[in-house]
Motif scaffolding. Sequence first.
Motif, PDB file in Angstrom:
ATOM      1  N   GLU A 171      40.046  44.984  36.618  1.00  0.00           N
ATOM      2  CA  GLU A 171      40.426  43.608  36.946  1.00  0.00           C
ATOM      3  C   GLU A 171      41.572  43.112  36.050  1.00  0.00           C
ATOM      4  O   GLU A 171      41.444  42.116  35.329  1.00  0.00           O
ATOM      5  N   ASP A 198      45.905  45.631  47.752  1.00  0.00           N
ATOM      6  CA  ASP A 198      44.814  44.653  47.662  1.00  0.00           C
ATOM      7  C   ASP A 198      44.924  43.840  46.373  1.00  0.00           C
ATOM      8  O   ASP A 198      44.677  42.629  46.369  1.00  0.00           O
ATOM      9  N   SER A 202      45.513  39.774  45.795  1.00  0.00           N
ATOM     10  CA  SER A 202      44.577  38.969  44.997  1.00  0.00           C
ATOM     11  C   SER A 202      45.273  38.216  43.871  1.00  0.00           C
ATOM     12  O   SER A 202      44.630  37.476  43.133  1.00  0.00           O
TER      13      SER A 202
END
Length: 250
Positions: A171, A198, A202
Amino acid sequence: MSNEIEAKETPIIEFKNVSKTYTLYKSSREQFSALFYHSKKLHKHKALNDVSFKIYKGESVGIVGNNGAGKSTLLKMITGVSFPDTGDIIVKGRVAALLELTAGFSNEMTGRENIYLKGYLLGLKDKEIKGNMEDRVVEFADLGEYIDQPVRTYSSGMKMRLGFAININIEPDILVVDEALSVGDASFKKKCKNKIKDLIKSGVTVLFVSHNKDNVEEVCTRAIYLKSGTVICDGKVEDVLKVYESKNKK
């Protein structure tokens, strides 16, 4: 793209007049002697020369240029491995670097144990690794029963798959990718590209270095062209790649 970002936003990465010079030695003996004696004959190489740019949250930026252009030096500075001689660098947030994918692995530990080891090296706590992150890494690496075998039994490709899976799943706020999409077979490469896309969606900021024009166009919306340590062009990816290609036509 940076010129479309509102001025009130703060850059997540900023280089301010950054320069870096390396001394190139002909031999280990010459390098050792330089510790005690100053010589004007030593060859100096300016890896970066007065480089300035701003990158904002959520941008996907390709860094292009020939070998020796300064790309690796720039990435090392963003990841805190190297430091400038002059100028200032601002980096905000957690950085995941897909550079040396297998750096920090212990060959005697299992793949699963190395997930924790790499996590600790990246500054993560047990509670951040255990559970979701560990499961995501295991699933993404797709090493089957080898995940619980010593890494010394892995092929180089398996090690790189595990390294990619760990870095891509911590993350990060900033993801630095240097030719890491050469990992594994075609199916795994596609999986890696989709994961990067992706992350961009995000809001993760991505810096992508590749000699593959198609990969840069597929992943990035902006590009910075470096030549001999100097920024030649910075803008829309298609415009920068045109300049880069025109400069490299034989």
